[in-house]
Design an enzyme around this catalytic site. Structure first.
Site, PDB file in Angstrom:
ATOM      1  N   GLY A  84       4.771  -6.633   5.620  1.00  0.00           N
ATOM      2  CA  GLY A  84       4.468  -7.658   6.629  1.00  0.00           C
ATOM      3  C   GLY A  84       2.967  -7.766   6.875  1.00  0.00           C
ATOM      4  O   GLY A  84       2.412  -8.862   6.988  1.00  0.00           O
ATOM      5  N   SER A  85       2.300  -6.612   6.938  1.00  0.00           N
ATOM      6  CA  SER A  85       0.845  -6.605   7.172  1.00  0.00           C
ATOM      7  C   SER A  85       0.115  -7.266   6.015  1.00  0.00           C
ATOM      8  O   SER A  85      -0.865  -7.992   6.208  1.00  0.00           O
ATOM      9  CB  SER A  85       0.330  -5.164   7.299  1.00  0.00           C
ATOM     10  OG  SER A  85       1.045  -4.482   8.297  1.00  0.00           O
ATOM     11  N   SER A  86       0.582  -7.021   4.793  1.00  0.00           N
ATOM     12  CA  SER A  86      -0.079  -7.602   3.628  1.00  0.00           C
ATOM     13  C   SER A  86       0.166  -9.114   3.578  1.00  0.00           C
ATOM     14  O   SER A  86      -0.728  -9.871   3.183  1.00  0.00           O
ATOM     15  CB  SER A  86       0.418  -6.919   2.345  1.00  0.00           C
ATOM     16  OG  SER A  86      -0.466  -7.208   1.291  1.00  0.00           O
ATOM     17  N   ASP A 143      -2.355  -2.042  10.336  1.00  0.00           N
ATOM     18  CA  ASP A 143      -2.552  -1.971   8.885  1.00  0.00           C
ATOM     19  C   ASP A 143      -3.123  -3.257   8.284  1.00  0.00           C
ATOM     20  O   ASP A 143      -3.403  -3.309   7.087  1.00  0.00           O
ATOM     21  CB  ASP A 143      -1.206  -1.681   8.191  1.00  0.00           C
ATOM     22  CG  ASP A 143      -0.947  -0.182   8.039  1.00  0.00           C
ATOM     23  OD1 ASP A 143      -1.844   0.612   8.357  1.00  0.00           O
ATOM     24  OD2 ASP A 143       0.166   0.176   7.598  1.00  0.00           O
ATOM     25  N   ALA A 193       3.793  -1.584   4.161  1.00  0.00           N
ATOM     26  CA  ALA A 193       2.944  -2.609   4.795  1.00  0.00           C
ATOM     27  C   ALA A 193       3.177  -4.019   4.265  1.00  0.00           C
ATOM     28  O   ALA A 193       2.240  -4.827   4.208  1.00  0.00           O
ATOM     29  CB  ALA A 193       1.460  -2.233   4.662  1.00  0.00           C
ATOM     30  N   LYS A 227       0.860  -1.208   0.000  1.00  0.00           N
ATOM     31  CA  LYS A 227       0.000   0.000   0.000  1.00  0.00           C
ATOM     32  C   LYS A 227       0.880   1.235   0.000  1.00  0.00           C
ATOM     33  O   LYS A 227       2.041   1.194   0.437  1.00  0.00           O
ATOM     34  CB  LYS A 227      -0.930   0.021   1.229  1.00  0.00           C
ATOM     35  CG  LYS A 227      -0.241   0.025   2.613  1.00  0.00           C
ATOM     36  CD  LYS A 227       0.219   1.362   3.135  1.00  0.00           C
ATOM     37  CE  LYS A 227       1.039   1.239   4.411  1.00  0.00           C
ATOM     38  NZ  LYS A 227       1.757   2.395   4.851  1.00  0.00           N
ATOM     39  N   ALA A 267      10.422  -3.105   6.106  1.00  0.00           N
ATOM     40  CA  ALA A 267      10.495  -1.917   6.975  1.00  0.00           C
ATOM     41  C   ALA A 267      10.581  -0.643   6.143  1.00  0.00           C
ATOM     42  O   ALA A 267      11.449   0.205   6.336  1.00  0.00           O
ATOM     43  CB  ALA A 267      11.682  -2.022   7.949  1.00  0.00           C
ATOM     44  N   ALA A 268       9.654  -0.525   5.209  1.00  0.00           N
ATOM     45  CA  ALA A 268       9.737   0.516   4.177  1.00  0.00           C
ATOM     46  C   ALA A 268       8.562   1.481   4.183  1.00  0.00           C
ATOM     47  O   ALA A 268       8.523   2.417   3.396  1.00  0.00           O
ATOM     48  CB  ALA A 268       9.828  -0.161   2.817  1.00  0.00           C
ATOM     49  N   GLY A 269       7.536   1.228   5.021  1.00  0.00           N
ATOM     50  CA  GLY A 269       6.337   2.072   4.995  1.00  0.00           C
ATOM     51  C   GLY A 269       5.343   1.621   3.939  1.00  0.00           C
ATOM     52  O   GLY A 269       4.423   2.345   3.578  1.00  0.00           O
TER      53      GLY A 269
HETATM   54  C1  LIG Z   1       2.552   4.192   9.734  1.00  0.00           C
HETATM   55  C2  LIG Z   1       1.610   3.210   9.069  1.00  0.00           C
HETATM   56  C3  LIG Z   1       0.711   3.986   8.109  1.00  0.00           C
HETATM   57  O1  LIG Z   1      -0.035   3.134   7.261  1.00  0.00           O
HETATM   58  O2  LIG Z   1       2.239   2.225   8.271  1.00  0.00           O
HETATM   59  P1  LIG Z   1       3.751   1.684   8.024  1.00  0.00           P
HETATM   60  O3  LIG Z   1       4.667   2.835   7.859  1.00  0.00           O
HETATM   61  O4  LIG Z   1       4.110   0.858   9.222  1.00  0.00           O
HETATM   62  O5  LIG Z   1       3.677   0.863   6.782  1.00  0.00           O
HETATM   63  C4  LIG Z   1       0.709   2.528  10.141  1.00  0.00           C
HETATM   64  O6  LIG Z   1       0.033   3.469  10.913  1.00  0.00           O
HETATM   65  C5  LIG Z   1       1.465   1.581  11.031  1.00  0.00           C
HETATM   66  O7  LIG Z   1       0.768   0.380  11.061  1.00  0.00           O
HETATM   67  P2  LIG Z   1       1.469  -1.008  11.591  1.00  0.00           P
HETATM   68  O8  LIG Z   1       2.839  -1.108  11.010  1.00  0.00           O
HETATM   69  O9  LIG Z   1       0.501  -2.098  11.326  1.00  0.00           O
HETATM   70  O10 LIG Z   1       1.602  -0.673  13.113  1.00  0.00           O
HETATM   71  P3  LIG Z   1       1.446  -1.627  14.410  1.00  0.00           P
HETATM   72  O11 LIG Z   1       2.236  -2.873  14.181  1.00  0.00           O
HETATM   73  O12 LIG Z   1       0.019  -1.752  14.788  1.00  0.00           O
HETATM   74  O13 LIG Z   1       2.152  -0.722  15.495  1.00  0.00           O
HETATM   75  C6  LIG Z   1       3.557  -0.542  15.547  1.00  0.00           C
HETATM   76  C7  LIG Z   1       3.815   0.613  16.515  1.00  0.00           C
HETATM   77  O14 LIG Z   1       3.517   1.866  15.859  1.00  0.00           O
HETATM   78  C8  LIG Z   1       2.862   2.761  16.748  1.00  0.00           C
HETATM   79  N1  LIG Z   1       1.529   3.090  16.230  1.00  0.00           N
HETATM   80  C9  LIG Z   1       0.962   2.368  15.215  1.00  0.00           C
HETATM   81  C10 LIG Z   1      -0.286   2.710  14.713  1.00  0.00           C
HETATM   82  C11 LIG Z   1      -0.958   3.826  15.299  1.00  0.00           C
HETATM   83  N2  LIG Z   1      -2.155   4.196  14.844  1.00  0.00           N
HETATM   84  N3  LIG Z   1      -0.386   4.522  16.302  1.00  0.00           N
HETATM   85  C12 LIG Z   1       0.858   4.174  16.770  1.00  0.00           C
HETATM   86  O15 LIG Z   1       1.368   4.847  17.692  1.00  0.00           O
HETATM   87  C13 LIG Z   1       2.821   2.058  18.102  1.00  0.00           C
HETATM   88  O16 LIG Z   1       3.946   2.458  18.816  1.00  0.00           O
HETATM   89  C14 LIG Z   1       2.941   0.591  17.745  1.00  0.00           C
HETATM   90  O17 LIG Z   1       3.544  -0.156  18.768  1.00  0.00           O
HETATM   91  N1  LIG Z   2       6.146 -11.188   6.518  1.00  0.00           N
HETATM   92  C1  LIG Z   2       6.969 -10.179   6.860  1.00  0.00           C
HETATM   93  N2  LIG Z   2       7.572  -9.454   5.911  1.00  0.00           N
HETATM   94  C2  LIG Z   2       8.387  -8.411   6.254  1.00  0.00           C
HETATM   95  N3  LIG Z   2       8.678  -8.060   7.512  1.00  0.00           N
HETATM   96  C3  LIG Z   2       8.097  -8.751   8.500  1.00  0.00           C
HETATM   97  C4  LIG Z   2       7.221  -9.822   8.217  1.00  0.00           C
HETATM   98  N4  LIG Z   2       6.773 -10.304   9.386  1.00  0.00           N
HETATM   99  C5  LIG Z   2       7.339  -9.560  10.355  1.00  0.00           C
HETATM  100  N5  LIG Z   2       8.158  -8.638   9.848  1.00  0.00           N
HETATM  101  C6  LIG Z   2       8.892  -7.632  10.652  1.00  0.00           C
HETATM  102  O1  LIG Z   2       8.148  -6.432  10.584  1.00  0.00           O
HETATM  103  C7  LIG Z   2       9.005  -5.295  10.460  1.00  0.00           C
HETATM  104  C8  LIG Z   2       8.287  -4.211   9.611  1.00  0.00           C
HETATM  105  O2  LIG Z   2       8.206  -4.695   8.308  1.00  0.00           O
HETATM  106  P1  LIG Z   2       7.210  -4.219   7.151  1.00  0.00           P
HETATM  107  O3  LIG Z   2       5.856  -4.724   7.372  1.00  0.00           O
HETATM  108  O4  LIG Z   2       7.885  -4.629   5.882  1.00  0.00           O
HETATM  109  O5  LIG Z   2       7.313  -2.634   7.218  1.00  0.00           O
HETATM  110  P2  LIG Z   2       6.327  -1.423   7.482  1.00  0.00           P
HETATM  111  O6  LIG Z   2       5.695  -1.641   8.845  1.00  0.00           O
HETATM  112  O7  LIG Z   2       7.217  -0.228   7.442  1.00  0.00           O
HETATM  113  O8  LIG Z   2       5.329  -1.379   6.406  1.00  0.00           O
HETATM  114  C9  LIG Z   2      10.292  -5.840   9.826  1.00  0.00           C
HETATM  115  O9  LIG Z   2      11.399  -5.191  10.365  1.00  0.00           O
HETATM  116  C10 LIG Z   2      10.293  -7.322  10.140  1.00  0.00           C
HETATM  117  O10 LIG Z   2      11.190  -7.655  11.180  1.00  0.00           O
END
Ligand SMILES: C[C@@](CO)(OP(=O)(O)O)[C@H](O)COP(=O)(O)OP(=O)(O)OC[C@H]1O[C@@H](n2ccc(N)nc2=O)[C@H](O)[C@@H]1O
Ligand SMILES: Nc1ncnc2c1ncn2[C@@H]1O[C@H](COP(=O)(O)OP(=O)(O)O)[C@@H](O)[C@H]1O
EC number: 2.7.1.148
Length: 290
Positions: free
Chosen positions: A103-105, A137, A101, A10, A97-99
């Site tokens: 791992g979430s996907s 996410d 999602a 995403k 770890a790129a923003g």
């Molecule tokens: C910033 C976003 C934007 O889409 O994505 P990514 O950069 O990770 O892809 C999300 O809010 C990330 O979602 P996700 O990566 O699933 O976060 P989670 O595992 O639930 O939370 C990781 C940590 O981020 C912080 N967190 C996350 C979501 C939120 N609404 N508030 C928070 O403060 C919390 O410290 C939490 O412990």
């Molecule tokens: N299936 C997976 N793919 C990638 N990273 C994963 C996965 N499961 C757990 N992780 C952990 O989640 C962390 C965040 O990864 P990712 O979901 O790729 O990034 P972001 O939260 O920035 O979108 C990684 O550092 C990794 O250790």
């Protein structure tokens, strides 16, 4: 039996943070859309009494309980008393770890695939609720498409697909921790994006409106941790992207490009100083998960 699922990345077209909640999470307003950059998840039944095994050929992806796809399988096994084992093969394409999602996907794809493998008969809405227990996410990723995500990210309101366009992505070498970025956010110093205007632009299929309303309050936090983000944003603009923004907590930068004729030039320019560069289409429609 073997099941395949696509797990698309995403981008956040708009990301606003309203306030920090008593549970430590932040209340957000995000417009998210899926792009054609996807991991592949392969689920194979291991028979009765087996465990959960994870295989991936990416050294940054954990192969144990820390993997979000493992957590998805464990949650379904416990909740529905499943006694069978499963092997989860992850072909990683989305940078870690790129923003984006990734791992979430993967977790969302595992939920959808295991729902089929184990004949659980759960709806996407039910899977999205379970997904929220794994990460904020995951609910969005269960559906894909385009949505407004609120709450801590798990409350999903679907919106129609944005007009088709190209997305160029460039990720600096190091990743960032989402938790660190949220922790570094000082809400009294941010310029909030206009979530409503972004939704209107999408509904009106206004590509210009989408470009004008890109905004992410987390960008300035990550910029301080990784100054390379600013350099990449600058280069992307200079090579001709119509609008640029960091996705999620970063550090990946994306640029929107309307015309295919410009894509190759921007891609080639960025490859000069960034290892992970992709040129993909915006998906935007929920049915495009298949
Ligand atoms: C910033 C976003 C934007 O889409 O994505 P990514 O950069 O990770 O892809 C999300 O809010 C990330 O979602 P996700 O990566 O699933 O976060 P989670 O595992 O639930 O939370 C990781 C940590 O981020 C912080 N967190 C996350 C979501 C939120 N609404 N508030 C928070 O403060 C919390 O410290 C939490 O412990
Ligand atoms: N299936 C997976 N793919 C990638 N990273 C994963 C996965 N499961 C757990 N992780 C952990 O989640 C962390 C965040 O990864 P990712 O979901 O790729 O990034 P972001 O939260 O920035 O979108 C990684 O550092 C990794 O250790």
């Amino acid at each position: 039996m073997r099941i395949l699922e696509k797990a698309p990345a995403k981008i956040n077209l708009s990301l606003d943070v309203l306030h920090k909640r008593p549970d430590g999470f932040h209340e957000v307003e995000m417009v998210m859309t899926t792009i054609d950059l996807a991991d592949r998840i392969e689920l194979t039944d291991l028979g009765p009494r087996g465990g959960i095994s994870i295989t991936s050929h990416n050294r940054f992806v954990p192969d144990d309980h820390r993997n979000l796809a493992y957590q998805a399988a464990q949650l379904l096994k416990e909740r529905f008393g499943i006694k069978r084992g499963v092997s989860i093969g992850i072909t990683k394409v989305i940078p870690v770890a790129a923003g984006l999602a990734g791992g979430s996907s993967d977790a969302a794809a595992a939920l959808r695939g295991l729902n089929r493998l184990w004949n659980l008969g759960l709806s996407l809405d039910e899977l999205a609720v379970i997904g929220a227990e794994i990460g904020s996410d995951v609910s969005f990723c269960v559906y894909g498409g385009t949505a407004l995500a609120t709450g801590r990210g798990e409350k999903i309101r679907h919106i129609e697909a944005p007009p088709h366009c190209w997305v160029i992505l460039a990720k600096p070498a190091a990743g960032v921790s989402t938790a660190d970025v949220y922790r570094g956010l000082k809400l009294d110093h941010v310029r909030h994006p206009h979530t409503g205007r972004m939704i209107e632009a999408i509904q009106e299929k206004s590509y210009e409106g989408i470009c004008e309303n890109l905004g992410n309050v987390l960008e300035s936090v990550t910029l301080k941790m990784q100054p390379e983000v600013a350099v990449i944003k600058d280069q992307m603009k200079r090579f001709g992207a119509d609008a640029v923004l960091m996705s999620g907590s970063g550090p990946t930068v994306f640029g929107l490009v309307q015309y295919e004729s410009k894509v190759q030039r921007i891609y080639n320019g960025l490859r000069g100083f960034c290892d992970q560069v992709f040129a993909v289409r915006m998906l935007g429609d929920r049915c495009e998960l298949d």
